[in-house]
Motif scaffolding. Structure first.
Motif, mmCIF file in Angstrom:
data_model
loop_
_atom_site.group_PDB
_atom_site.id
_atom_site.type_symbol
_atom_site.label_atom_id
_atom_site.label_comp_id
_atom_site.label_asym_id
_atom_site.label_seq_id
_atom_site.Cartn_x
_atom_site.Cartn_y
_atom_site.Cartn_z
ATOM 1 N N LEU A 51 -53.169 -19.793 8.030
ATOM 2 C CA LEU A 51 -53.644 -18.736 9.017
ATOM 3 C C LEU A 51 -53.859 -19.506 10.338
ATOM 4 N N VAL A 52 -52.945 -20.041 10.996
ATOM 5 C CA VAL A 52 -53.062 -20.482 12.020
ATOM 6 C C VAL A 52 -53.007 -19.544 13.261
ATOM 7 N N PRO A 53 -53.947 -19.245 13.982
ATOM 8 C CA PRO A 53 -53.978 -18.083 14.960
ATOM 9 C C PRO A 53 -52.949 -18.284 15.988
ATOM 10 N N GLN A 54 -52.234 -17.113 16.251
ATOM 11 C CA GLN A 54 -50.928 -17.217 17.224
ATOM 12 C C GLN A 54 -51.637 -16.789 18.580
ATOM 13 N N ASP A 55 -50.530 -17.432 19.688
ATOM 14 C CA ASP A 55 -50.929 -16.937 21.075
ATOM 15 C C ASP A 55 -51.163 -15.421 21.367
ATOM 16 N N ASN A 56 -50.548 -14.516 20.460
ATOM 17 C CA ASN A 56 -50.626 -13.068 21.084
ATOM 18 C C ASN A 56 -51.416 -12.555 19.782
ATOM 19 N N GLU A 57 -52.426 -13.216 19.318
ATOM 20 C CA GLU A 57 -53.530 -12.622 18.480
ATOM 21 C C GLU A 57 -54.818 -12.788 19.070
ATOM 22 N N VAL A 58 -55.768 -11.774 18.872
ATOM 23 C CA VAL A 58 -56.947 -11.689 19.361
ATOM 24 C C VAL A 58 -57.899 -12.452 18.420
ATOM 25 N N ILE A 59 -58.890 -13.268 18.700
ATOM 26 C CA ILE A 59 -59.852 -13.629 17.541
ATOM 27 C C ILE A 59 -61.309 -13.005 18.030
ATOM 28 N N VAL A 60 -61.627 -12.474 17.406
ATOM 29 C CA VAL A 60 -63.235 -11.755 17.246
ATOM 30 C C VAL A 60 -63.984 -12.703 16.523
ATOM 31 N N THR A 61 -65.328 -13.112 17.351
ATOM 32 C CA THR A 61 -66.170 -13.957 16.582
ATOM 33 C C THR A 61 -67.227 -13.031 16.162
ATOM 34 N N LYS A 62 -68.040 -13.148 15.110
ATOM 35 C CA LYS A 62 -69.017 -12.182 14.673
ATOM 36 C C LYS A 62 -70.173 -12.718 13.812
ATOM 37 N N HIS A 63 -71.326 -12.302 13.591
ATOM 38 C CA HIS A 63 -72.446 -12.941 13.110
ATOM 39 C C HIS A 63 -72.961 -12.218 12.062
ATOM 40 N N TYR A 64 -72.444 -11.193 11.799
ATOM 41 C CA TYR A 64 -73.076 -10.161 10.811
ATOM 42 C C TYR A 64 -71.543 -9.620 10.066
ATOM 43 N N ALA A 107 -52.211 -14.492 0.664
ATOM 44 C CA ALA A 107 -50.925 -14.579 0.530
ATOM 45 C C ALA A 107 -50.307 -13.183 1.001
ATOM 46 N N SER A 108 -51.022 -12.177 0.483
ATOM 47 C CA SER A 108 -50.487 -11.016 0.771
ATOM 48 C C SER A 108 -50.852 -10.665 2.434
ATOM 49 N N ALA A 109 -52.114 -10.984 2.745
ATOM 50 C CA ALA A 109 -52.254 -10.624 4.302
ATOM 51 C C ALA A 109 -51.209 -11.252 5.374
ATOM 52 N N LEU A 110 -50.690 -12.709 4.924
ATOM 53 C CA LEU A 110 -49.814 -13.207 5.562
ATOM 54 C C LEU A 110 -48.448 -12.610 5.559
ATOM 55 N N ARG A 111 -48.155 -11.924 4.544
ATOM 56 C CA ARG A 111 -46.971 -11.224 4.533
ATOM 57 C C ARG A 111 -46.934 -9.847 5.358
ATOM 58 N N ILE A 112 -48.049 -9.443 5.421
ATOM 59 C CA ILE A 112 -48.358 -8.214 5.986
ATOM 60 C C ILE A 112 -48.483 -8.397 7.667
ATOM 61 N N ARG A 113 -49.036 -9.493 8.093
ATOM 62 C CA ARG A 113 -49.357 -10.178 9.134
ATOM 63 C C ARG A 113 -47.735 -10.414 9.952
ATOM 64 N N ALA A 114 -46.900 -10.895 9.193
ATOM 65 C CA ALA A 114 -45.682 -10.965 9.398
ATOM 66 C C ALA A 114 -44.835 -9.800 9.927
ATOM 67 N N ALA A 115 -45.039 -8.779 9.053
ATOM 68 C CA ALA A 115 -44.453 -7.651 9.415
ATOM 69 C C ALA A 115 -45.251 -7.009 10.492
ATOM 70 N N ALA A 116 -46.351 -7.096 10.573
ATOM 71 C CA ALA A 116 -47.003 -6.354 11.612
ATOM 72 C C ALA A 116 -46.487 -6.841 13.005
ATOM 73 N N HIS A 117 -46.056 -8.299 13.197
ATOM 74 C CA HIS A 117 -45.901 -8.941 14.597
ATOM 75 C C HIS A 117 -44.312 -8.469 14.552
ATOM 76 N N ALA A 118 -43.735 -8.383 13.446
ATOM 77 C CA ALA A 118 -42.235 -7.888 13.799
ATOM 78 C C ALA A 118 -42.253 -6.438 14.178
ATOM 79 N N ALA A 119 -43.334 -5.783 13.823
ATOM 80 C CA ALA A 119 -43.165 -4.327 14.383
ATOM 81 C C ALA A 119 -43.927 -4.333 15.619
ATOM 82 N N ARG A 120 -44.430 -5.411 16.344
ATOM 83 C CA ARG A 120 -45.043 -5.480 17.557
ATOM 84 C C ARG A 120 -46.656 -4.506 17.573
#
Length: 215
Positions: free
Chosen positions: A109-122, A52-65
């Motif tokens: 947490l649906v990925p948005q078009d302007n977000e990068v997804i990094v896949t990791k194994h570790y 819940a906290s991360a989603l609020r921060i994510r929204a603020a980050a997008h607003a600030a580009r």
């Protein structure tokens, strides 16, 4: 004894890294498995409040580009070969086999078009991925971390972010673990040695200042 240890840490590790000029938000491993009571990864309330906290921060980050990067753990099959010794040690990693519902991003947490997804194994978001050179190419100097779990992939990503030369900020409210003991202990240690651990309120105020052109 507690007061002596507090004074000792204050003398040895009382510094602050501060914020950088060009931050990016990295949301680490918010996978459905941490929210599924039938999954051995289930983290309960600590993970729910972190999301819940991360989603609020994510929204603020997008607003600030600001750039927003999501990480996921994914293994192609049940051999776990790409996970190596990590797979051999940590049996719940089978929840991240590609196609399983527990490997999907958490609800909300649906990925948005302007977000990068990094896949990791570790554990680290940086180990064996293109995250560090990508951030460098973008001119990023400050990595803001949120995600799961505090004692695992957040700690590993924090140490590697610092080691790659990024000013590292960990948002305590937006990190979660299945038990408050490891959560609190790892936040304490990261704040002492590798990063500044800040609250959601502090990081939102900082992001707002960037949006308004402040320092």
């Amino acid at each position: 004894m507690t007061d002596d240890l507090t004074d000792n840490y204050a003398r040895a590790y009382g510094g602050s890294a501060g914020f950088g000029a060009r931050p990016a938000l990295v949301l680490v491993d918010f996978a459905q498995g941490y929210f599924d009571p039938d999954c051995p990864l289930y983290g309960g309330e600590g993970c729910r409040t972190a999301l819940a906290s991360a989603l609020r921060i994510r929204a603020a980050a997008h607003a600030a580009r600001l750039p927003v990067i999501l990480t996921e753990v994914s293994y192609p099959d049940d051999t776990g070969l790409t996970g190596g010794r990590f797979w051999q040690k940590a049996k719940p990693l089978s929840a991240f086999i590609k196609g399983r519902s527990t490997a999907a991003f958490a609800d909300g947490l649906v990925p948005q078009d302007n977000e990068v997804i990094v896949t990791k194994h570790y554990p680290s978001a940086f180990f064996g991925t293109s995250l560090a050179p990508m951030l460098t190419a973008m001119g990023i100097d400050n990595v803001i971390l949120a995600g799961l779990t505090t004692s695992g992939c957040i700690r590993a990503s924090c140490v590697d972010a610092m080691s790659h030369g990024f000013i590292t900020t960990v948002v305590s409210d937006a990190c979660g673990d299945r038990h408050p003991g490891p959560h609190d202990a790892n936040l304490f240690d990261m704040n002492a040695k590798y990063a500044d651990v800040v609250s959601e309120e502090t990081i939102l105020a900082h992001i707002a200042s960037l949006r308004s052109g402040g320092n």
